[in-house]
Motif scaffolding. Structure first.
Motif, short mmCIF file in Angstrom:
data_model
loop_
_atom_site.label_atom_id
_atom_site.label_comp_id
_atom_site.label_asym_id
_atom_site.label_seq_id
_atom_site.Cartn_x
_atom_site.Cartn_y
_atom_site.Cartn_z
N HIS A 300 -3.83 15.16 89.69
CA HIS A 300 -3.42 14.22 88.85
C HIS A 300 -4.35 12.92 89.77
N GLY A 301 -4.57 13.30 91.00
CA GLY A 301 -5.17 12.67 92.15
C GLY A 301 -4.63 11.19 92.16
N ASP A 302 -3.34 10.43 92.18
CA ASP A 302 -3.26 8.82 92.70
C ASP A 302 -2.17 9.85 93.88
N ASP A 303 -2.43 8.88 94.84
CA ASP A 303 -1.98 9.04 96.23
C ASP A 303 -0.29 9.30 96.21
N HIS A 304 0.11 7.21 95.71
CA HIS A 304 2.18 7.56 95.44
C HIS A 304 1.72 8.81 94.55
N THR A 305 1.57 9.89 93.98
CA THR A 305 2.10 10.42 92.82
C THR A 305 2.09 11.99 93.84
N ILE A 306 1.21 12.03 94.57
CA ILE A 306 0.81 13.12 95.79
C ILE A 306 2.13 12.96 97.03
N LYS A 307 2.53 11.76 97.40
CA LYS A 307 3.32 12.20 98.65
C LYS A 307 4.48 11.27 98.50
N PHE A 308 4.86 11.26 97.25
CA PHE A 308 5.81 11.46 96.26
C PHE A 308 6.06 13.06 96.22
N THR A 309 5.27 13.76 95.77
CA THR A 309 5.81 15.27 95.14
C THR A 309 5.67 15.98 96.87
N ASP A 310 4.82 15.80 97.27
CA ASP A 310 5.39 16.11 98.65
C ASP A 310 6.92 16.04 99.17
N THR A 311 7.41 15.21 98.70
CA THR A 311 8.66 14.84 99.32
C THR A 311 10.03 15.86 98.33
N ALA A 312 8.84 15.63 96.90
CA ALA A 312 9.94 15.95 96.09
C ALA A 312 10.32 17.71 95.94
N LEU A 313 9.82 18.83 96.68
CA LEU A 313 8.79 19.68 97.28
C LEU A 313 10.12 19.75 98.52
N ASP A 314 10.38 19.30 99.53
CA ASP A 314 11.01 18.85 100.99
C ASP A 314 12.03 19.28 100.09
N VAL A 315 12.85 18.35 98.88
CA VAL A 315 14.32 18.03 98.47
C VAL A 315 14.24 19.62 97.90
N GLY A 316 12.98 20.38 97.14
CA GLY A 316 13.65 21.81 96.49
C GLY A 316 14.04 21.97 95.32
N ASP A 317 14.73 20.79 94.53
CA ASP A 317 15.78 21.88 93.88
C ASP A 317 15.34 21.45 92.61
N PRO A 318 15.46 21.78 91.34
CA PRO A 318 14.89 21.54 89.76
C PRO A 318 15.14 19.68 89.34
N LEU A 319 16.16 18.97 89.82
CA LEU A 319 15.86 17.95 89.38
C LEU A 319 14.60 17.24 90.65
N ALA A 320 15.04 17.03 91.91
CA ALA A 320 13.43 16.84 92.49
C ALA A 320 12.16 17.57 91.68
N LEU A 321 12.02 18.60 91.31
CA LEU A 321 10.93 19.24 90.31
C LEU A 321 10.26 18.47 89.68
N ALA A 322 11.26 18.22 88.69
CA ALA A 322 11.43 16.89 87.47
C ALA A 322 10.90 15.53 87.74
N ALA A 323 11.93 14.92 88.65
CA ALA A 323 11.27 13.88 88.86
C ALA A 323 9.87 13.40 89.67
N ALA A 324 9.73 14.88 90.29
CA ALA A 324 7.91 14.45 90.94
C ALA A 324 6.77 14.67 88.71
N LEU A 325 7.30 15.97 89.36
CA LEU A 325 6.68 15.87 87.26
C LEU A 325 6.93 14.73 86.40
N ARG A 326 7.95 13.51 86.61
CA ARG A 326 7.59 12.57 85.75
C ARG A 326 7.19 11.41 86.85
N SER A 327 6.75 11.32 87.85
CA SER A 327 5.90 10.57 88.88
C SER A 327 4.22 10.70 88.44
N VAL A 328 4.20 11.57 88.30
CA VAL A 328 2.88 12.39 87.01
C VAL A 328 2.95 11.81 86.07
#
Length: 335
Positions: A300-328
C-alpha cells in the motif's frame, strides 16, 4: 529484526541529510517507516519506497546557535532550532552511552509528547527499538539524535486539564474521552481546545505501569477498527504514540515507567479527543496472517499505514489485525 544487507543504515544515512519536516509543519515520516519495513522483513522494498517518498523531503533548517547544557531551556519547543537540537544530541551521544543520554532527557521531553502531533516521540520509539534489538552503529545512534532533537524542537505541553470520572480500563477510558468542542483546524489548534480526560493511567509500581501501557496500546489499536474513519491518518497516533513509549521502556530506568504511562495516556487521549467520530463502525474480521497483513501495508505504501500496522503486529490479536487492514482501506495508497 534481521538486516544483514545494511539497508537500514544506508536509508538512515540518506535521510540524515534531510529535515524533520516539510512545508513548515508536515512531518518527515521516512525514518520511522523504513525502520518498520526493515524490522518486519521488508528491507528489499526500502530503497524503492524511499525513492518514491523523496519528493516529500526537504533540507534541514539552517543552524542558529548551539544548544548547550546551560541554555537548553530557552530553545525547548522552538522548531526553528531543530538543527541546533540535533547537533546537541549528536554531541551528547558521541560522548556518552545512548541509554544514559536517553534517561537524562526522557523526563525533560515527556511533558511535550503531544508536540509535532506526537511524531517526534514516535520517531524516538523507532530509534530506540533499533538500538535495543540490533548492533549499535553510527547511523542508528545518529537517528536517535535526530529523533530527540525533533522532540525537543517541537516540545509542546498540553493545557491544564480537568480530571474526569475514573475509568476501569483503557478501552473504557478512551470511550469516555470527551471530543473537543470544535473539530476543525490542525492538531495544535485542537490541543488548545482540550478540557479534561478521564482518570486513568496511574500505576503503583513499574511493572503495573508496563502492564497498563500494553493495555493502552491494545485498546487504542482495537479502537481504530471501529473509529478510524473519524480521521484515518491522525487517529493512528492514538496507538503509535503510546507504543513508542512502550518500546522505550526497556532502555529506561524503572522509576520512569509510571510517568511514561501517564504521558502515553495523555497523548492517546489527546488524539482521541481531537479526532474521534460521532459514531462507531462495525469491525471487519481479518482472515490474513500477521505477515500477510504487513505485506499488504508495505505494498500500500502509505507511511502512516505502515507504522500503524507495525504497531498492530505488536498487539498481534485478530482485532488488531482487523484494525491494520482498516487502515489500509481508509488511507490513500502511495503505490
Amino acid at each position: 529484526m534481521s538486516d544483514s544487507t545494511g539497508t537500514l543504515d544506508e536509508a538512515l544515512e540518506r535521510l540524515h541529510t534531510t529535515g524533520p519536516e516539510r512545508n513548515g509543519r508536515l512531518t518527515n515520516h521516512a525514518p520511522m517507516a523504513v525502520e518498520a519495513l526493515v524490522h518486519r522483513g521488508q528491507a528489499p522494498a526500502v530503497h524503492q519506497w524511499l525513492d518514491r517518498y523523496a519528493h516529500k523531503l526537504e533540507e534541514p533548517p539552517p543552524p542558529s546557535r548551539p544548544v548547550t547544557a546551560d541554555d537548553w531551556r530557552e530553545a525547548l519547543g522552538d522548531p526553528a532550532r531543530a538543527t541546533d537540537w540535533t547537533r546537541f544530541f549528536a554531541r551528547e551521544l558521541d560522548g556518552r552511552p545512548w541509554r544514559e543520554v536517553l534517561a537524562e532527557w526522557w523526563p525533560r521531553l515527556l511533558p511535550g509528547i503531544a508536540g509535532g502531533s506526537t511524531h517526534p516521540a514516535i520517531r524516538t520509539g523507532h530509534a530506540v527499538r533499533t538500538l535495543l534489538t540490533t548492533p549499535e552503529t553510527a547511523p542508528r545512534r545518529a537517528e536517535l539524535a535526530h529523533a530527540l532533537g525533533y522532540w525537543a524542537a517541537r516540545h509542546q505541553p498540553l493545557p491544564a486539564l480537568t480530571p474526569l470520572a475514573a475509568a476501569p480500563t483503557a478501552a473504557a477510558a478512551l470511550d469516555a474521552v470527551p471530543p473537543v468542542s470544535v473539530q476543525e483546524g490542525g492538531m495544535p489548534a485542537r490541543l488548545g481546545r482540550l478540557t479534561g480526560f478521564p482518570v486513568w493511567g496511574t500505576a503503583p509500581d513499574p511493572d503495573t505501569a508496563r502492564e497498563r501501557l500494553v493495555e493502552l496500546v491494545a485498546a487504542a489499536t482495537h479502537r481504530y477498527a471501529t473509529h478510524g474513519h473519524g480521521e484515518p491518518i491522525m487517529l493512528v497516533h492514538a496507538a503509535t504514540a503510546p507504543n513508542a513509549v512502550l518500546r522505550a521502556l526497556p532502555a529506561l530506568p524503572r522509576e520512569l515507567w509510571a510517568p511514561s504511562l501517564a504521558a502515553a495516556w495523555a497523548a492517546a487521549a489527546a488524539v482521541t479527543a481531537a479526532y474521534t467520530p460521532a459514531a462507531a463502525a462495525s469491525p471487519v474480521p481479518a482472515t490474513l496472517t500477521p505477515e500477510e497483513v504487513f505485506e499488504r501495508a508495505a505494498a500500500h505504501g502509505d507511511d502512516h499505514t505502515i507504522k500503524f500496522t507495525d504497531t498492530a503486529l505488536d498487539v498481534g490479536d485478530p482485532l488488531a489485525l482487523a484494525a491494520a487492514l482498516r487502515s489500509v482501506e481508509l488511507n490513500p495508497p502511495v503505490f
